[in-house]
Scaffold this active site. Structure first.
Site, mmCIF file in Angstrom:
data_model
loop_
_atom_site.group_PDB
_atom_site.id
_atom_site.type_symbol
_atom_site.label_atom_id
_atom_site.label_comp_id
_atom_site.label_asym_id
_atom_site.label_seq_id
_atom_site.Cartn_x
_atom_site.Cartn_y
_atom_site.Cartn_z
ATOM 1 N N GLY A 101 0.822 -1.207 0.000
ATOM 2 C CA GLY A 101 0.000 0.000 0.000
ATOM 3 C C GLY A 101 0.854 1.254 0.000
ATOM 4 N N ARG A 129 -7.967 -2.851 -1.463
ATOM 5 C CA ARG A 129 -7.798 -1.754 -0.499
ATOM 6 C C ARG A 129 -8.244 -0.414 -1.089
ATOM 7 N NH1 ARG A 129 -2.158 -2.352 2.482
ATOM 8 N NH2 ARG A 129 -3.143 -0.796 3.810
ATOM 9 N N ASP A 322 0.620 -0.537 13.210
ATOM 10 C CA ASP A 322 1.135 -1.805 12.671
ATOM 11 C C ASP A 322 1.494 -2.803 13.777
ATOM 12 O OD1 ASP A 322 0.826 -0.824 10.124
ATOM 13 O OD2 ASP A 322 2.903 -0.167 9.923
ATOM 14 N N LYS A 349 -6.349 -2.841 6.364
ATOM 15 C CA LYS A 349 -4.914 -3.116 6.154
ATOM 16 C C LYS A 349 -4.774 -4.309 5.208
ATOM 17 C CE LYS A 349 -3.265 0.191 8.630
ATOM 18 N NZ LYS A 349 -2.527 1.276 7.964
ATOM 19 N N ARG A 395 2.054 -9.398 9.105
ATOM 20 C CA ARG A 395 2.079 -9.120 10.554
ATOM 21 C C ARG A 395 1.209 -10.102 11.341
ATOM 22 N NH1 ARG A 395 5.377 -4.842 10.373
ATOM 23 N NH2 ARG A 395 4.900 -3.207 8.851
HETATM 24 C C1 S3P Z 1 2.796 3.623 6.421
HETATM 25 C C2 S3P Z 1 1.709 4.174 7.044
HETATM 26 C C3 S3P Z 1 0.670 3.371 7.722
HETATM 27 C C4 S3P Z 1 1.181 1.975 8.038
HETATM 28 C C5 S3P Z 1 1.869 1.338 6.870
HETATM 29 C C6 S3P Z 1 3.061 2.172 6.445
HETATM 30 C C7 S3P Z 1 3.760 4.494 5.738
HETATM 31 O O1 S3P Z 1 -0.455 3.262 6.871
HETATM 32 O O2 S3P Z 1 0.102 1.159 8.470
HETATM 33 O O3 S3P Z 1 2.322 0.031 7.205
HETATM 34 O O4 S3P Z 1 4.866 4.047 5.395
HETATM 35 O O5 S3P Z 1 3.414 5.670 5.528
HETATM 36 P P1 S3P Z 1 -1.591 4.397 6.794
HETATM 37 O O6 S3P Z 1 -1.016 5.624 6.215
HETATM 38 O O7 S3P Z 1 -2.659 3.814 5.906
HETATM 39 O O8 S3P Z 1 -2.075 4.570 8.206
#
Ligand code: S3P
Length: 437
Positions: A101, A129, A322, A349, A395
């Site tokens: 993501g 997602r 996380d 997630k 995770r």
């Molecule tokens: C991340 C932000 C978080 C986190 C992801 C990594 C990042 O997600 O859960 O594992 O590197 O900016 P969200 O921005 O959707 O909260």
């Protein structure tokens, strides 16, 4: 489809070196790849997620050479990067973000501002997602992003163009969305401002400053004025506290454990796990705190004393988002009740992590009740080994491998290849520190 088998482990008495931070590795490759000049990125996390970003930056015109001498058994961690000085090339084919993501959302911000069209795709989990959280603000800046359905799911078709700066108030506390807008702002005339409802990880802001871009931060407002040319700088990535979290919990729950983790990222927007574990009674010391490339890092020492339940919620959630799967395992192994609330983001997630954690804890015999935005765990019931799905989520797989160390009988984790997305040597480390005789 690989599986791993875990039985009751021995007490942790180790020093564990943790691979590079995932969030920082993504950003380092993106910024170095777009910079003017050449630099060395060291400590990079060679996991599938971060390698997806590396391949994307190559497709966009960065020259990235792996330094094979830096491979310590789980992949190359040092790269020589010659940036494209802001002149990205149109990719020849759709960019594959895999499970990541972060790759998809941050690259969308960059690509929205380019004078060409591009396409971003991913695996089944990523394709489910929501991307409207970036498509909406980038659309307000003038880009057109097409996805599937009303959540704008991947694959994404990005029709890039010259954008207009905006001030955008984030409806969800997301560092990925904040970063996508700031990265688009790099290529955009005028001041782009993001207003955060709650503080989220600030690696993008810190790294932009390290690469020579002024970013201002007043209260909840973060701004940069574009267009900006990023200057190449050598960058060192510290160890990932989200990966360290598995060992912090494994050591903290067991009396007499002794764990040292050197050279770990200690950015204040990421160390909520330490606060939560301390509230649960953990003894954790920080030493040798320094700042390198704009990121705080140091060593952690844990002395295992057993844990008690706590309440987790409110503004600390983005800081520990996380780590909630492994904190839920810690709660099941602690004495007393733990409540996790305000964490509905976990449902979008890599899998629905509330449902996955509750299902696996129940399968191991824990007393846990699912809530729309979290769960309530009555700790202290003995855990029993079970055959557990990973839900394709790294995770979840790692959190329940740790649970298996404290369960009677054997725990079998199914579909564990996903661990490679963030922690390529997790299983060898588990074998070394907790399972070998
Ligand atoms: C991340 C932000 C978080 C986190 C992801 C990594 C990042 O997600 O859960 O594992 O590197 O900016 P969200 O921005 O959707 O909260």
């Amino acid at each position: 489809m690989s599986t791993f088998r875990v039985r009751r482990g021995r007490r942790i008495h180790s020093e564990i070196t943790i691979p590079g931070d995932k969030s920082i590795s993504h950003r380092s490759m993106m910024l170095a790849g777009m910079s003017q000049g050449s630099c060395v990125i060291s400590g990079f996390l060679p996991s599938e997620d971060c390698l997806a970003t590396l391949h994307a930056m190559r497709a966009l015109g960065a020259v990235i050479e792996a330094d094979a001498s830096s491979d310590e058994g789980f992949g190359v961690t040092r790269y020589n990067v010659r940036g494209c000085a802001g002149n990205l090339q149109a990719p020849q084919e759709p960019i594959d973000c895999g499970n990541s993501g972060t790759s998809m959302r941050l690259l969308s911000g960059i690509l929205a501002a380019q004078p060409f069209d591009s396409e971003l795709g991913g695996d089944a989990s990523l394709s489910a997602r929501p991307m409207n959280r970036i498509a909406i603000p980038l659309g307000e800046m003038g880009a057109r992003i097409e996805g599937v359905g009303d959540q704008c799911c991947p694959p994404l078709k990005i029709h890039g163009r010259s954008l207009e700066s905006i001030t955008y108030e984030l409806p969800v506390a997301s560092a990925q969305v904040k970063s996508a807008i700031l990265l688009a702002g790099l290529f955009t005339e005028g001041t782009t401002t993001v207003i955060q409802p709650v503080i989220t990880r600030d690696h993008t802001e810190r790294m932009l400053r390290a690469f020579g871009v002024p970013v201002t931060h007043e209260g909840t407002h973060i701004s940069l004025t574009g267009p900006q040319q990023i200057q190449a700088r050598d960058f060192h990535v510290p160890g990932d506290i989200s990966s360290a979290a598995f060992w912090l919990v494994a050591a903290a729950v067991q009396r007499g454990s002794q764990l040292t983790i050197p050279h770990i990222g200690l950015n204040p927007s990421r160390i909520g796990i330490l606060e939560v574990l301390r509230r649960m009674g953990a003894e954790i010391a920080i030493s040798g705190l320094v700042e390198e490339s704009g990121e705080p890092m140091g060593a952690l020492n844990v002395h295992g004393k057993g844990l008690q339940g706590t309440d987790i919620g409110g503004e600390e959630i983005p800081n520990i988002i996380d780590e909630i799967p492994i904190l839920a395992v810690a709660a099941a192994l602690a004495e007393g009740t733990t409540t996790i609330r305000d964490a509905a983001e976990l449902r979008v997630k890599e899998t629905d992590r509330i449902q996955a954690v509750v299902a696996n804890l129940q399968a191991m015999g824990a007393a846990v009740e699912e809530k729309p935005d979290g769960m309530v765990i009555q700790g202290g019931k003995p855990l029993t080994g079970a055959t557990l799905p990973s839900f394709g989520d790294h995770r979840i797989a790692m959190a329940f491998a740790i649970a298996g160390l404290f369960a009677d009988g054997e725990t079998v984790l199914e579909d564990t290849d996903c661990v490679r997305t963030s922690y390529p040597n997790f299983i060898t480390t588990l074998e070394r520190v907790a399972l070998s005789d």
